[in-house]
Enzyme design. Structure first.
Site, short mmCIF file in Angstrom:
data_model
loop_
_atom_site.label_atom_id
_atom_site.label_comp_id
_atom_site.label_asym_id
_atom_site.label_seq_id
_atom_site.Cartn_x
_atom_site.Cartn_y
_atom_site.Cartn_z
N HIS A 76 0.82 -1.21 0.00
CA HIS A 76 0.00 0.00 0.00
C HIS A 76 0.86 1.26 0.00
CE1 HIS A 76 1.17 0.55 4.16
NE2 HIS A 76 0.86 -0.72 4.37
N ASP A 83 3.94 -4.64 3.56
CA ASP A 83 5.37 -4.91 3.44
C ASP A 83 5.66 -6.38 3.67
OD1 ASP A 83 4.75 -4.75 6.16
OD2 ASP A 83 6.60 -3.72 6.70
#
Length: 363
Positions: free
Chosen positions: A30, A277
């Protein structure tokens, strides 16, 4: 006659140099967000008016730019003037920042030809989300007993414990300065929380405490990266263990999509996964890439299934948003940069978890 033959020769040369994209799959973190948690005496709690872990306007801009670049990189892959549901599949984790990142990416890809409402230059594009309870793929939040076993192995490993031992005194000092109780033992999770706040501050030009010198920030960041490296690297654990809790489930989806496309079971030309991540760390670690490169917000791993005149190949790229929008080619360990499709399957198939719910049953 001669001109026709020459044209075919030139066409063949161009076809060999510039492939036909059969299917593109892109796994992205994101965009920029607010801190997920604050440390006790964090000074900028009021700066994040929308709350914790929320996509920021900067993050929206990052992902919108990513969508614009996608159209530039693949101008002939999709019908961008008219949204065709059978051409594209978008899957997001249930986290709002991941869903909204995908929405910003899509808004750049599919601006409507005419407004739905006056002044509204946007159209809704179908997305799918995976709820936390069953997300084995992007967030990794689904309960998996075998993952718990793997986590215990990692935490008790010599490398993990050595990282703590080498840095415990420094970590305790940092945590005390950050407002944690004086006699508490600072954990690697505490250090990750502090590093996250500082990373978010830096992206928004927010001041940091005087005690956060360049040395302190660099060492905190180094500890964070070392922890990720240990946790998401396949060493020293076997592939069989790692695929339960790392990138194996998502890799299984990616491989199944490639197989279905080759067998003409699907019409899709683009699959977009909006994650975190850890999504990219785990996928790259599972594939055997050196884990340690920061997965900055908005970064992506791209898998292209391409047709050349001499066969069908998989090519991989890493789009590091710290560097820019242009992705760099990466080479799957054990293969060439342009990896022949069947060889790609032979290498990656043992690393994939095609049935996570079944394989993550109670021990």
């Amino acid at each position: 006659m001669f001109s026709a033959i020459l044209g075919l020769i030139l066409l063949g040369s161009t076809y060999a140099e510039y492939p036909v994209n059969i299917l593109v799959q892109q796994v992205c973190r994101h965009g920029d967000r607010s801190p997920c948690n604050f440390y006790p005496n964090y000074a900028h709690k009021d700066a994040w008016v929308q709350g914790l872990g929320v996509l920021t306007p900067l993050g929206m801009q990052q992902m919108y730019e990513g969508g614009e670049y996608f159209k530039h990189r693949y101008p002939n892959l999709l019908n961008y003037s008219t949204y065709m549901p059978d051409q594209i599949k978008v899957v997001s984790s249930a986290a709002g920042r991941a869903f909204r990142s995908a929405s910003a990416f899509l808004a750049a890809m599919y601006p409507p030809g005419e407004d739905i409402l006056p002044g509204l230059n946007w159209q809704p594009i179908q997305q799918r989300t995976i709820s936390y309870e069953i997300d084995y793929y992007l967030k990794g939040s689904a309960y998996c007993p075998k993952t718990e076993v793997l986590n215990d192995l990692i935490i008790s490993s010599e490398q993990y414990q050595q990282l703590i031992q080498d840095n415990q005194q420094f970590m305790n000092t940092v945590c005390f300065l950050a407002g944690y109780p004086r006699n508490s033992t600072c954990t690697l999770s505490d250090i990750e929380r502090i590093n996250d706040c500082w990373t978010c501050d830096a992206a928004h030009n927010l001041t940091q405490p005087e005690w956060a010198t360049q040395y302190v920030k660099s060492r905190v960041y180094d500890i964070f990266v070392q922890r990720k490296t240990i946790y998401y690297s396949t060493d020293p654990y076997s592939k069989d263990e790692c695929y339960y809790g790392k990138g194996g489930s998502l890799l299984g989806l990616i491989l199944n999509n490639f197989k279905k496309k080759i067998e003409e079971e699907i019409k899709m030309k683009f699959v977009y996964y909006s994650g975190h991540d850890n999504t990219l760390w785990s996928l790259m670690g599972d594939l055997g890439f050196p884990v340690g490169t920061p997965v900055t917000k908005g970064s992506c791993v791209i898998f292209e299934l391409n047709k050349y005149c001499d066969g069908i190949f998989v090519e991989m790229f890493f789009q590091n948003r710290t560097v820019g929008l242009t992705p760099e080619p990466i080479t799957l360990p054990g293969c060439d940069e342009r990896c022949e499709f069947e060889k790609f399957l032979r290498i990656t198939h043992p690393l994939a978890n095609f049935a996570p719910e079944e394989n993550c049953g109670d021990l």
